[in-house]
Scaffold this active site. Structure first.
Site, mmCIF file in Angstrom:
data_model
loop_
_atom_site.group_PDB
_atom_site.id
_atom_site.type_symbol
_atom_site.label_atom_id
_atom_site.label_comp_id
_atom_site.label_asym_id
_atom_site.label_seq_id
_atom_site.Cartn_x
_atom_site.Cartn_y
_atom_site.Cartn_z
ATOM 1 N N GLY A 53 83.366 168.952 122.480
ATOM 2 C CA GLY A 53 84.456 168.121 122.624
ATOM 3 C C GLY A 53 84.722 167.503 123.963
ATOM 4 O O GLY A 53 85.073 166.550 124.317
ATOM 5 N N HIS A 88 74.884 178.294 155.766
ATOM 6 C CA HIS A 88 76.142 177.365 155.947
ATOM 7 C C HIS A 88 75.743 176.152 156.611
ATOM 8 O O HIS A 88 74.887 176.109 157.390
ATOM 9 C CB HIS A 88 76.837 178.341 157.154
ATOM 10 C CG HIS A 88 78.300 177.369 157.546
ATOM 11 N ND1 HIS A 88 79.272 177.513 156.944
ATOM 12 C CD2 HIS A 88 78.301 176.716 158.634
ATOM 13 C CE1 HIS A 88 80.099 176.946 157.517
ATOM 14 N NE2 HIS A 88 79.733 176.185 158.639
ATOM 15 N N GLY A 109 58.842 173.294 106.650
ATOM 16 C CA GLY A 109 58.373 174.912 106.545
ATOM 17 C C GLY A 109 59.066 175.368 105.644
ATOM 18 O O GLY A 109 60.355 175.511 105.800
ATOM 19 N N GLY A 127 61.044 169.978 120.070
ATOM 20 C CA GLY A 127 62.089 170.226 121.027
ATOM 21 C C GLY A 127 63.573 170.463 120.569
ATOM 22 O O GLY A 127 64.539 170.827 120.999
HETATM 23 P P1 NAI Z 1 82.932 175.253 119.715
HETATM 24 O O1 NAI Z 1 82.945 176.732 118.902
HETATM 25 O O2 NAI Z 1 82.751 175.540 121.218
HETATM 26 O O3 NAI Z 1 84.474 174.752 119.721
HETATM 27 C C1 NAI Z 1 84.953 174.463 118.445
HETATM 28 C C2 NAI Z 1 86.659 174.185 118.656
HETATM 29 O O4 NAI Z 1 87.227 173.534 117.435
HETATM 30 C C3 NAI Z 1 87.237 175.529 118.653
HETATM 31 O O5 NAI Z 1 87.947 175.606 120.094
HETATM 32 C C4 NAI Z 1 87.924 175.782 117.364
HETATM 33 O O6 NAI Z 1 89.308 176.289 117.899
HETATM 34 C C5 NAI Z 1 88.267 174.304 117.149
HETATM 35 N N1 NAI Z 1 88.609 173.974 115.765
HETATM 36 C C6 NAI Z 1 88.016 174.544 114.770
HETATM 37 N N2 NAI Z 1 88.763 173.870 113.434
HETATM 38 C C7 NAI Z 1 89.955 173.232 114.128
HETATM 39 C C8 NAI Z 1 90.805 172.276 113.456
HETATM 40 N N3 NAI Z 1 91.016 172.286 112.159
HETATM 41 N N4 NAI Z 1 91.385 171.471 114.193
HETATM 42 C C9 NAI Z 1 91.398 171.716 115.507
HETATM 43 N N5 NAI Z 1 90.636 172.422 116.242
HETATM 44 C C10 NAI Z 1 89.490 173.036 115.510
HETATM 45 O O7 NAI Z 1 81.927 174.355 118.984
HETATM 46 P P2 NAI Z 1 81.432 173.050 119.526
HETATM 47 O O8 NAI Z 1 82.136 172.377 120.792
HETATM 48 O O9 NAI Z 1 81.225 172.201 118.383
HETATM 49 O O10 NAI Z 1 79.943 173.508 120.118
HETATM 50 C C11 NAI Z 1 79.191 173.997 119.130
HETATM 51 C C12 NAI Z 1 77.702 175.061 119.621
HETATM 52 O O11 NAI Z 1 77.217 174.522 120.402
HETATM 53 C C13 NAI Z 1 78.658 176.200 120.785
HETATM 54 O O12 NAI Z 1 78.138 177.230 120.014
HETATM 55 C C14 NAI Z 1 78.481 175.803 121.905
HETATM 56 O O13 NAI Z 1 78.428 176.893 122.599
HETATM 57 C C15 NAI Z 1 77.050 175.006 121.757
HETATM 58 N N6 NAI Z 1 77.140 173.893 123.028
HETATM 59 C C16 NAI Z 1 76.926 174.499 124.040
HETATM 60 C C17 NAI Z 1 76.926 173.641 125.219
HETATM 61 C C18 NAI Z 1 76.806 174.115 126.523
HETATM 62 O O14 NAI Z 1 76.445 175.298 126.684
HETATM 63 N N7 NAI Z 1 77.008 173.430 127.544
HETATM 64 C C19 NAI Z 1 77.107 172.379 124.853
HETATM 65 C C20 NAI Z 1 77.259 171.915 123.534
HETATM 66 C C21 NAI Z 1 77.206 172.833 122.587
#
Ligand code: NAI
Length: 467
Positions: A186, A446, A113, A38
């Site tokens: 976050g 509705h 792998g 998974g």
């Molecule tokens: P993210 O790319 O969504 O957000 C990272 C954030 O950190 C950005 O806004 C960036 O500007 C900020 N950042 C970078 N360096 C920084 C610094 N030095 N100081 C302050 N801010 C800084 O990445 P995240 O949230 O870690 O997620 C990773 C991946 O996992 C993403 O591609 C996301 O789409 C995926 N994911 C998707 C979920 C969902 O679809 N519900 C849930 C969790 C993750």
């Protein structure tokens, strides 16, 4: 025995590819180094975080039932039990994948792998023993790993300085959690711990949270999270995270210049993105090319520059989303079975599973402006929706974007209770090349929250009824 396909990695991309290929009559093997199948999503990502998001929402809701005429006294948190619910959720999902492998007669190999060459994969088990497997096609579906903070040396110990993996397994509710990065992880995990009682401070480099989301949605979402108690430092670059005796210090400075400041935290959640996981796969030796961001380069059929080696999911270009990886897995399995697999990258929904949820599909207004596409906007607030009023879920709105000339749907954005479910009707109409009029003339039951989608569509091509 030589397989038709060996899939390395059993996350949503890999396991779905394996199952689909087996359903299409191919001989399939999977290689997985974790003890359970998974990948990140089922073991330490999407699934456990949703268990905690739901449980913490219920805990929060239990404190706010007065408005519905329910008085229950004080709800108490049993974090161990909440974590046990999360673990049980993970177990039933990873066991489900093992069942699917068995049902579809997919051979499973536990170990790491490595691609030896086109057609050959070596599997090294934890005890060091190795074996070599052969296949006509190798599929790399090894996903992604925590990227860390760009340019900053951070020691993620998963106890005080945590990634999402440690962030879903804290032993107690932190007094103060500092979240580095106001992206999806976050905000989802930040809201879990805020609901459970932590003070949560988000430090984000950009001027808005959820960079890339529709600007209006992002602004309103931030206001809602602030109301829930999250504090935001935007336009602030984290330059250092260091352990102290009792927790950690986080230093950040305004991106536009100014004084740096340091705040103390009990827990620091590092959520600054993920990077493709390609280490130890033998790609260099096999001659597989990566792009300048460390992703495996592929053609339109997911094939790398080495014939017979394919890649899907987080390890290739595109959004790092489980459902994008799944669709690529299905398309690749179909291609390898001689069919015509295809992924429509223009219609991939994105959902942030906070409360309220944020969901989007297609273009944002900012993207349409940048691309010079003339568009119409239709909006409808949940405050004007009867069902939302009955449920005290009136926060948020639906926004539809359609081509100014043809009325073809170009995007949909929803912030509100159940947004992650409602987004799919917009996606479905988009998949069929439909218009806002098609959506607005579709009969909606509705009273439902989904009527707000219909009304927003009506607002796009003419006028909503209830506004
Ligand atoms: P993210 O790319 O969504 O957000 C990272 C954030 O950190 C950005 O806004 C960036 O500007 C900020 N950042 C970078 N360096 C920084 C610094 N030095 N100081 C302050 N801010 C800084 O990445 P995240 O949230 O870690 O997620 C990773 C991946 O996992 C993403 O591609 C996301 O789409 C995926 N994911 C998707 C979920 C969902 O679809 N519900 C849930 C969790 C993750």
């Amino acid at each position: 025995m030589a397989y038709d396909i060996i899939v390395i990695g059993t996350g949503p991309g890999g396991y779905v590819c394996a199952v689909k290929a087996a359903q299409l009559g191919l001989q399939v093997a999977v290689v997985e180094k974790r003890a359970t199948y998974g990948g990140t999503c089922l073991n330490v990502g999407c699934i456990p975080s949703k268990a905690l998001l739901h449980a913490s929402e219920m805990y929060h809701a239990a404190h706010h039932l007065d408005g519905l005429g329910i008085e229950i006294g004080e709800a108490r948190l049993n974090l161990d039990k909440m974590m046990a619910h999360k673990d049980a959720t993970v177990k039933s999902n990873v066991d489900g994948v093992a069942y699917l492998f068995k049902k579809n007669k997919i051979d499973t190999f536990q170990g790491t792998g490595r691609v030896v060459s086109a057609g050959k994969v070596s599997v090294t088990a934890e005890d060091g023993s190795a074996q070599e497997l052969e296949a006509k096609a190798i599929v790399i579906a090894t996903g992604s790993d925590v990227a860390g903070i760009p340019g900053v040396q951070v020691d993620i110990d998963e106890e005080v300085i945590v990634s999402s993996t440690g962030g879903i397994a804290l032993k107690q509710v932190p007094g103060h959690m500092v979240v580095v990065g106001g992206g999806v992880i976050g905000l989802e995990l930040g809201s879990v711990w805020a609901r459970l009682g932590a003070k949560v401070t988000v430090v984000e480099y950009l001027d808005s949270i959820l960079g890339g989301m529709d600007g209006e949605v992002s602004k309103q979402f931030q206001r809602m999270l602030a109301k829930q108690g999250l504090t935001f430092n935007l336009g602030a670059k984290v330059t250092g995270v260091t352990r102290t005796e009792s927790g950690a210090n986080v230093t950040f400075e305004p991106v536009k210049g100014g004084e740096a400041q340091t705040i103390t935290a009990d827990i620091v959640l590092v959520a600054t993105g993920r990077k493709p996981y390609t280490a130890g796969l033998g790609l260099e030796e096999a001659g597989v090319a990566l792009d300048n961001r460390g992703r495996i380069e592929i053609d339109n059929h997911f094939q790398t520059n080495v014939p017979g080696i394919f890649a899907i999911g987080d390890v290739v270009k595109g959004p790092m989303l489980a459902h994008k990886a799944e669709d690529e897995g299905v398309a690749l399995a179909e291609i390898l079975a001689g069919q015509r697999g295809h992924v429509n990258y223009d219609v991939i929904p994105g959902v942030v599973y906070t409360q309220p949820e944020v969901a989007s599909v297609g273009k944002t207004e900012e993207e349409l402006k940048a691309q010079g596409i003339a568009y119409k906007v239709g909006k409808f607030p949940f405050s004007a929706n009867g069902r939302a009023r009955a449920m005290l879920a009136t926060d948020g709105f639906v926004k539809i974007l359609a081509d100014a000339e043809t009325d073809r749907l170009l995007g949909g954005h929803i912030i509100g209770f159940g947004a992650g479910e409602m987004i799919h009707e917009i996606a479905t109409v988009m998949e069929f090349g439909g218009s806002s009029e098609d959506l607005g003339r579709t009969c909606h039951a509705h009273p439902t929250m989904s009527e707000a989608v219909k009304e927003a569509a009506l607002a796009t091509f003419f006028k909503p009824i209830h506004m």
